[in-house]
Write a protein that holds these residues in place. Structure first.
Motif, PDB file in Angstrom:
ATOM      1  N   GLY A  21       0.809  -1.214   0.000  1.00 60.35           N
ATOM      2  CA  GLY A  21       0.000   0.000   0.000  1.00 60.35           C
ATOM      3  C   GLY A  21       0.839   1.259   0.000  1.00 60.35           C
ATOM      4  O   GLY A  21       0.556   2.225  -0.721  1.00 60.35           O
ATOM      5  N   LEU A  22       1.904   1.261   0.791  1.00 58.75           N
ATOM      6  CA  LEU A  22       2.812   2.413   0.818  1.00 58.75           C
ATOM      7  C   LEU A  22       3.480   2.617  -0.537  1.00 58.75           C
ATOM      8  O   LEU A  22       3.555   3.739  -1.049  1.00 58.75           O
ATOM      9  N   ALA A  23       3.964   1.514  -1.119  1.00 57.22           N
ATOM     10  CA  ALA A  23       4.641   1.592  -2.409  1.00 57.22           C
ATOM     11  C   ALA A  23       3.700   2.071  -3.511  1.00 57.22           C
ATOM     12  O   ALA A  23       4.078   2.878  -4.371  1.00 57.22           O
ATOM     13  N   ALA A  24       2.465   1.592  -3.475  1.00 60.70           N
ATOM     14  CA  ALA A  24       1.484   1.983  -4.499  1.00 60.70           C
ATOM     15  C   ALA A  24       1.171   3.472  -4.436  1.00 60.70           C
ATOM     16  O   ALA A  24       0.748   4.072  -5.429  1.00 60.70           O
ATOM     17  N   ARG A  25       1.396   4.068  -3.263  1.00 64.47           N
ATOM     18  CA  ARG A  25       1.114   5.494  -3.092  1.00 64.47           C
ATOM     19  C   ARG A  25       2.389   6.334  -3.109  1.00 64.47           C
ATOM     20  O   ARG A  25       2.388   7.462  -2.633  1.00 64.47           O
ATOM     21  N   GLY A  26       3.471   5.759  -3.637  1.00 70.20           N
ATOM     22  CA  GLY A  26       4.666   6.550  -3.928  1.00 70.20           C
ATOM     23  C   GLY A  26       5.844   6.401  -3.003  1.00 70.20           C
ATOM     24  O   GLY A  26       6.911   6.965  -3.271  1.00 70.20           O
ATOM     25  N   ALA A  27       5.706   5.661  -1.896  1.00 71.44           N
ATOM     26  CA  ALA A  27       6.822   5.530  -0.957  1.00 71.44           C
ATOM     27  C   ALA A  27       7.884   4.569  -1.474  1.00 71.44           C
ATOM     28  O   ALA A  27       7.583   3.610  -2.195  1.00 71.44           O
ATOM     29  N   LYS A  28       9.129   4.833  -1.107  1.00 73.85           N
ATOM     30  CA  LYS A  28      10.194   3.852  -1.260  1.00 73.85           C
ATOM     31  C   LYS A  28      10.185   3.014   0.012  1.00 73.85           C
ATOM     32  O   LYS A  28      10.202   3.566   1.117  1.00 73.85           O
ATOM     33  N   VAL A  29      10.158   1.694  -0.127  1.00 70.21           N
ATOM     34  CA  VAL A  29       9.887   0.836   1.026  1.00 70.21           C
ATOM     35  C   VAL A  29      11.008  -0.166   1.284  1.00 70.21           C
ATOM     36  O   VAL A  29      11.512  -0.801   0.349  1.00 70.21           O
ATOM     37  N   SER A  78      15.272 -15.333   3.614  1.00 66.60           N
ATOM     38  CA  SER A  78      15.042 -14.039   2.958  1.00 66.60           C
ATOM     39  C   SER A  78      14.043 -14.128   1.817  1.00 66.60           C
ATOM     40  O   SER A  78      13.711 -13.122   1.192  1.00 66.60           O
ATOM     41  N   GLU A  79      13.543 -15.327   1.537  1.00 65.77           N
ATOM     42  CA  GLU A  79      12.676 -15.531   0.366  1.00 65.77           C
ATOM     43  C   GLU A  79      11.425 -14.672   0.396  1.00 65.77           C
ATOM     44  O   GLU A  79      11.045 -14.073  -0.605  1.00 65.77           O
ATOM     45  N   ALA A  80      10.755 -14.608   1.544  1.00 66.35           N
ATOM     46  CA  ALA A  80       9.497 -13.869   1.636  1.00 66.35           C
ATOM     47  C   ALA A  80       9.709 -12.387   1.360  1.00 66.35           C
ATOM     48  O   ALA A  80       8.954 -11.766   0.609  1.00 66.35           O
ATOM     49  N   ALA A  81      10.745 -11.797   1.967  1.00 66.47           N
ATOM     50  CA  ALA A  81      11.012 -10.372   1.764  1.00 66.47           C
ATOM     51  C   ALA A  81      11.350 -10.074   0.314  1.00 66.47           C
ATOM     52  O   ALA A  81      10.865  -9.094  -0.269  1.00 66.47           O
ATOM     53  N   LEU A  82      12.163 -10.914  -0.287  1.00 68.55           N
ATOM     54  CA  LEU A  82      12.550 -10.717  -1.684  1.00 68.55           C
ATOM     55  C   LEU A  82      11.348 -10.822  -2.620  1.00 68.55           C
ATOM     56  O   LEU A  82      11.261 -10.115  -3.622  1.00 68.55           O
ATOM     57  N   ALA A  83      10.426 -11.716  -2.290  1.00 70.32           N
ATOM     58  CA  ALA A  83       9.220 -11.877  -3.115  1.00 70.32           C
ATOM     59  C   ALA A  83       8.372 -10.617  -3.094  1.00 70.32           C
ATOM     60  O   ALA A  83       7.812 -10.203  -4.120  1.00 70.32           O
ATOM     61  N   VAL A  84       8.271  -9.961  -1.907  1.00 69.47           N
ATOM     62  CA  VAL A  84       7.486  -8.723  -1.804  1.00 69.47           C
ATOM     63  C   VAL A  84       8.178  -7.597  -2.565  1.00 69.47           C
ATOM     64  O   VAL A  84       7.530  -6.795  -3.240  1.00 69.47           O
ATOM     65  N   VAL A  85       9.502  -7.534  -2.476  1.00 73.67           N
ATOM     66  CA  VAL A  85      10.262  -6.538  -3.241  1.00 73.67           C
ATOM     67  C   VAL A  85       9.995  -6.695  -4.731  1.00 73.67           C
ATOM     68  O   VAL A  85       9.740  -5.712  -5.443  1.00 73.67           O
ATOM     69  N   GLU A  87       7.414  -8.050  -6.126  1.00 73.03           N
ATOM     70  CA  GLU A  87       6.019  -7.684  -6.368  1.00 73.03           C
ATOM     71  C   GLU A  87       5.886  -6.164  -6.519  1.00 73.03           C
ATOM     72  O   GLU A  87       5.173  -5.673  -7.415  1.00 73.03           O
ATOM     73  N   ILE A  88       6.563  -5.433  -5.662  1.00 70.20           N
ATOM     74  CA  ILE A  88       6.512  -3.963  -5.712  1.00 70.20           C
ATOM     75  C   ILE A  88       7.189  -3.441  -6.972  1.00 70.20           C
ATOM     76  O   ILE A  88       6.669  -2.552  -7.661  1.00 70.20           O
ATOM     77  N   ARG A  89       8.348  -3.998  -7.300  1.00 68.07           N
ATOM     78  CA  ARG A  89       9.073  -3.535  -8.491  1.00 68.07           C
ATOM     79  C   ARG A  89       8.303  -3.808  -9.774  1.00 68.07           C
ATOM     80  O   ARG A  89       8.288  -2.978 -10.681  1.00 68.07           O
ATOM     81  N   LYS A  90       7.646  -4.955  -9.844  1.00 69.87           N
ATOM     82  CA  LYS A  90       6.847  -5.278 -11.030  1.00 69.87           C
ATOM     83  C   LYS A  90       5.690  -4.302 -11.208  1.00 69.87           C
ATOM     84  O   LYS A  90       5.243  -4.057 -12.324  1.00 69.87           O
ATOM     85  N   ALA A  91       5.219  -3.764 -10.085  1.00 69.23           N
ATOM     86  CA  ALA A  91       4.117  -2.796 -10.144  1.00 69.23           C
ATOM     87  C   ALA A  91       4.612  -1.374 -10.379  1.00 69.23           C
ATOM     88  O   ALA A  91       3.827  -0.421 -10.387  1.00 69.23           O
ATOM     89  N   GLY A  92       5.939  -1.238 -10.546  1.00 70.95           N
ATOM     90  CA  GLY A  92       6.506   0.073 -10.833  1.00 70.95           C
ATOM     91  C   GLY A  92       6.997   0.836  -9.622  1.00 70.95           C
ATOM     92  O   GLY A  92       7.378   2.010  -9.735  1.00 70.95           O
ATOM     93  N   GLY A  93       7.010   0.167  -8.462  1.00 72.78           N
ATOM     94  CA  GLY A  93       7.446   0.829  -7.237  1.00 72.78           C
ATOM     95  C   GLY A  93       8.914   0.595  -6.924  1.00 72.78           C
ATOM     96  O   GLY A  93       9.633  -0.079  -7.679  1.00 72.78           O
ATOM     97  N   THR A  94       9.359   1.144  -5.814  1.00 71.58           N
ATOM     98  CA  THR A  94      10.748   1.034  -5.383  1.00 71.58           C
ATOM     99  C   THR A  94      10.817   0.380  -4.017  1.00 71.58           C
ATOM    100  O   THR A  94      10.150   0.834  -3.074  1.00 71.58           O
ATOM    101  N   ALA A  95      11.624  -0.682  -3.903  1.00 69.06           N
ATOM    102  CA  ALA A  95      11.740  -1.387  -2.622  1.00 69.06           C
ATOM    103  C   ALA A  95      13.050  -2.143  -2.549  1.00 69.06           C
ATOM    104  O   ALA A  95      13.622  -2.523  -3.581  1.00 69.06           O
ATOM    105  N   ILE A  96      13.535  -2.348  -1.335  1.00 70.42           N
ATOM    106  CA  ILE A  96      14.680  -3.220  -1.084  1.00 70.42           C
ATOM    107  C   ILE A  96      14.330  -4.143   0.066  1.00 70.42           C
ATOM    108  O   ILE A  96      13.450  -3.844   0.877  1.00 70.42           O
ATOM    109  N   ALA A  97      15.021  -5.260   0.149  1.00 72.01           N
ATOM    110  CA  ALA A  97      14.781  -6.232   1.212  1.00 72.01           C
ATOM    111  C   ALA A  97      15.840  -6.103   2.294  1.00 72.01           C
ATOM    112  O   ALA A  97      16.989  -5.731   2.025  1.00 72.01           O
ATOM    113  N   ASN A  98      15.454  -6.426   3.516  1.00 68.56           N
ATOM    114  CA  ASN A  98      16.394  -6.462   4.623  1.00 68.56           C
ATOM    115  C   ASN A  98      15.988  -7.581   5.574  1.00 68.56           C
ATOM    116  O   ASN A  98      14.829  -7.673   5.957  1.00 68.56           O
ATOM    117  N   GLY A  99      16.955  -8.397   5.955  1.00 69.30           N
ATOM    118  CA  GLY A  99      16.651  -9.565   6.783  1.00 69.30           C
ATOM    119  C   GLY A  99      16.995  -9.411   8.242  1.00 69.30           C
ATOM    120  O   GLY A  99      17.162 -10.414   8.955  1.00 69.30           O
TER     121      GLY A  99
END
Length: 303
Positions: free
Chosen positions: A26-34, A50-57, A59-71
């Motif tokens: 939701g944050l990423a869809a509204r413009g946040a870097k997450v 780390s698989e779950a976090a990377l999968a969400v990253v 998902e966000i990138r495919k939708a055009g957002g910006t995200a990185i993972a941290n374990g």
């Protein structure tokens, strides 16, 4: 007015699954870097991947957002500080922190091992403390910060078999109360959400029919509101199934007992007056509550 997070940087803990994942999306869809923080452990906190976090990253990138993972494990302050440093190096700032990571180790208090009590307190309470402490000075320097704690009805009102969880969750309300006061001059607003949603944490706690009606997506609008620029502060928001309510800690009107009548028996006789919830009211801080008690005592002594 549309709530946006353009130019904002958010850290969401426990964001690999459940509520954290949906908050992050939701944050990423509204413009946040997450920053998608997830230790990758099981529901009881054991293991790690780390698989779950990377999968969400992804998902966000495919939708055009910006995200990185941290374990980072939120119970390790050094790892948490490193996560904030990574965020600052990558994005330059931290505007939003959602303390969402949690585990469950339910048992009745009589059967609970102290190690299980400690583990739950470490993740829910100390994990939130560590993450908040790690971003606090940065938010003060920025003169901007939005922090969200995650409490539970188990902490606010009690639930069988969750003494460890309930104690940790109620402690977060106390932490919010303090940080709201300390953060005010630097535009740091601190709120708490009490969610109910179908996640790993609730799969065997609630009936399937009910779980189908309480999806994480129905909670996240409340979380995003509480970390938005125009958010309130010191708010406890209950959320689930598209329903929202606000909770508060209140105190009844003080009742004076003279030295002559003061006794356990006198209190017992007038306890219905002392506990008259029709007189209840909230306070901005502890000083107001204490002042009310002192003023009632002085007034009583003066007759």
């Amino acid at each position: 007015m549309t709530i946006r997070f353009d130019g904002r940087v958010a850290i969401v803990t426990g964001a690999g699954n459940g509520l954290g994942r949906v908050h992050a999306l939701g944050l990423a869809a509204r413009g946040a870097k997450v920053v998608i923080n997830d230790f990758g452990g099981a529901r009881d906190g054991k293991g790690g991947s780390s698989e779950a976090a990377l999968a969400v990253v992804e998902e966000i990138r495919k939708a055009g957002g910006t995200a990185i993972a941290n374990g980072a494990n939120v119970t390790d302050f050094e790892q948490v500080k490193a996560m904030v440093e990574q965020t600052k190096a990558e994005f330059g700032r931290v505007d939003v922190l959602i303390n969402n990571a949690g585990i469950l180790r339910d048992k009745t208090f009589s059967k609970m091992e102290m190690a299980d009590f400690q583990a739950v307190v470490d993740v829910h309470l100390m994990g939130s403390v560590y993450c908040t402490k790690a971003v606090w000075e940065l938010m003060r320097e920025q003169n901007y910060g939005r922090i969200l704690m995650t409490t539970s009805s188990s902490g606010l009102f009690g639930n069988f078999g969750q003494s460890n969880y309930g104690a940790a969750k109620m402690a977060l309300v106390g932490l919010m109360n303090m940080l709201t006061i300390e953060g005010a001059k630097n535009n740091i607003r601190v709120n708490t959400i009490a969610p109910i949603a179908a996640t790993r944490m609730t799969t065997d706690v609630l009936p399937e029919a009910m779980l189908a009606r309480i999806q994480p997506e129905q909670v996240t609008p409340g979380a995003l509101f509480l970390v938005s620029e125009d958010a309130p502060t010191k708010t406890i928001l209950s959320a689930g199934g598209g329903v929202f309510s606000a909770a508060r800690i209140v105190d009844t009107a003080p009742v004076y007992f003279s030295d002559k009548e003061l006794s356990p028996e006198a209190l017992a006789a007038r306890f219905s007056q002392v506990s008259d919830w029709n007189t209840a009211r909230p306070f901005a801080d502890s000083n107001q509550q204490v002042q009310g008690l002192i003023e009632a005592a002085v007034k009583g002594m003066q007759g």
